[in-house]
Design an enzyme around this catalytic site. Sequence first.
Site, PDB file in Angstrom:
ATOM      1  N   ASP A   1      -3.529  25.602  53.404  1.00  8.18           N
ATOM      2  CA  ASP A   1      -3.858  26.936  52.917  1.00  8.18           C
ATOM      3  C   ASP A   1      -3.524  27.886  54.064  1.00  8.18           C
ATOM      4  OD1 ASP A   1      -5.052  29.302  52.196  1.00  8.18           O
ATOM      5  OD2 ASP A   1      -7.097  28.518  52.136  1.00  8.18           O
TER       6      ASP A   1
ATOM      7  N   GLU B   1      -2.553  29.623  45.099  1.00  3.48           N
ATOM      8  CA  GLU B   1      -3.892  29.280  45.589  1.00  3.48           C
ATOM      9  C   GLU B   1      -4.872  28.976  44.442  1.00  3.48           C
ATOM     10  OE1 GLU B   1      -4.518  32.659  48.119  1.00  3.48           O
ATOM     11  OE2 GLU B   1      -3.051  31.940  49.568  1.00  3.48           O
TER      12      GLU B   1
ATOM     13  N   ASP C   1     -10.602  34.780  43.480  1.00  2.00           N
ATOM     14  CA  ASP C   1     -10.381  34.412  44.888  1.00  2.00           C
ATOM     15  C   ASP C   1     -10.352  35.665  45.760  1.00  2.00           C
ATOM     16  OD1 ASP C   1      -9.408  33.661  47.356  1.00  2.00           O
ATOM     17  OD2 ASP C   1      -7.776  32.434  46.585  1.00  2.00           O
TER      18      ASP C   1
ATOM     19  N   LYS D   1       0.306  37.449  57.331  1.00  3.44           N
ATOM     20  CA  LYS D   1       0.635  37.104  55.945  1.00  3.44           C
ATOM     21  C   LYS D   1       0.894  38.360  55.104  1.00  3.44           C
ATOM     22  CE  LYS D   1      -1.413  34.438  52.155  1.00  3.44           C
ATOM     23  NZ  LYS D   1      -2.509  33.514  51.847  1.00  3.44           N
TER      24      LYS D   1
END
Length: 590
Positions: free
Chosen positions: A8, A148, A170, A70
Amino acid sequence: MSMAIGIDLGTTNSCVAAVEGDKPTVIANAEGMRTLPSVVAFTKDGERLVGEPAVRQAVMNPDRTFASVKRHMGTDWRAHVDERDFTPQEISAMLLRKLKNDARAYLDDESICDAVITVPAYFNDMQRQATKDAGRIAGLNVLRIINEPTAAALAYGLDNEMKQKVMVYDLGGGTFDVSIIDISEGVIEVMSTSGNNHLGGDDFDEVLAKHLADVCKRDFNFDCKRVPEAWARIREAAEKAKCELSSADKTEVNLPFLGQGASGAVNFACTVTRSEFESMIASLIELTTEPVEQALYDAGIAASELDKVLLVGGSTRIPAVAAKVKSMTGKPASQSINPDECVAQGAAIQANTLANAANSLSVRGGDILLLDVCPLSLAIETVGGVATRLIERNTTLPTHYSQIFTTAAAFQTKVEIKVLQGERPMAADNKMIGNFQLKGIKRAPAGVPQIEVSFDIDANGIVTVSAKDLGTGNEQSITIENDQRMSDAEIEAAIRDAETYAAEDKVRRQNWEDYNEAGRLVREVDAAIARQGKTMDKEKKREIKKAANELRRYVSKKQEKLTDADRAAMKTAADSLSNLASDIISPKSE
Ligand code: AMP
């Protein structure tokens, strides 16, 4: 059985897991942490720091410390360090390399390189490709990029359960994703996804930090935002307080000697209650409502038709977030798996499945077919700057679609095809992800040639576009020019670079270890002579002192200033001193 890891790669934290036995295990790193802060730093003497050590020196070295990279994946952002620019892929690769090495050490297998890496469901093609490239640079064989939320569903073992529709909510450090998943007869299908690439716990930290700064100004007459070190301490304290407020009704923030105010040292102290914090972040939490409604709308279901809701990401530990999800869906959410680890666990299950697909071992997820969706619509630009869609957002992947186009002008022998990603009707409002020319079209009046444009999206969500002139059967090879994607040559160069640095870092570490060890030895010998010198044989004592002084010559210099010859001589001197003095520094026990 092949070992493969699931990663992850998060905005704030990253996590690596592997299936051991038949269960995914989160791998703690050498420092004992189960998640790695996604932070990379470059020290002034050329060392690269990854994770916790990078976080620790961030305040002192802000210009050379890079967090939340990211957010820049798939863009032309660069980390500028001295004379070099690093792409987001290269910085991410440093995190991936550390995770790979931690996994290798824990699993005691230096050959592990197969991996599944997760990305937010909302990531576009360029961001997915950049993530894959980062994996390659880190020396990983990326078996697949998966969403994800899809990984979360696997971690919860929903594949073993009855037919159902699930929402995965999420909320991590920097991104928010919501997906509606349909599970039926061993097939997990992502029906729709939505989200916000710029919403997460970092924003909550920011709001609370601003509140603390206001209190500091009001009660202590000190503007901490003007003092970088003080502001960094406030932000760090804000995140800590935020986490504490997930389990406590109130928390104290104490920061002694925060700075120098008009009336002396500022010893900052302030109490924050959970309800104060909740009202500060209410409007941010509210921002998740629209993507939730959009995802339900795109999936064509009402919230009441959901069978289950999963909470993923560290920020879902905030009680107000869980309460909001419950009020939106009417369902209490599942949180039984640690929300920070659940995505890596799911990735590990998928990695294990893919790595062992050939021998079809029956582990959990082994017979699961994962179907992801295309997160944004794909189009090409047609006459008048219009974006003509070929693939609708939320189309299940892998997918293929072709459509016939024609020319707009008489005797046109080439057409320019601009590939667009986005939901807007006009080409200019979408993101151009590729641009190529189809040449050699047979001369004909406008509207006569037939040009077949095909889109293929593979299971990783990566797009290939091709075109064919049906009149001549002439199929031209097409290159999608895209400055933001790294070329193979660039990737190879980055891999070499990363490897060189890995080797250099190893040498640098070894040098420090040798130097520290020599220093320790000299100190120990000095102490032993001071302790027992009077009773020692005079000649032996003289010899040991001479050898210790010889070693001291190197230890008294700065480590960085030692030449290669010095280092070799230092090692020889250390060996002979430790032989000579072995009796006095480690007396044999009777
Ligand atoms: P993730 O990206 O899933 O690792 O989530 C990281 C985010 O979760 C960061 O903003 C953390 O501050 C936040 N977080 C972690 N633990 C908690 C907690 N107990 N309460 C509130 N937020 C948390």
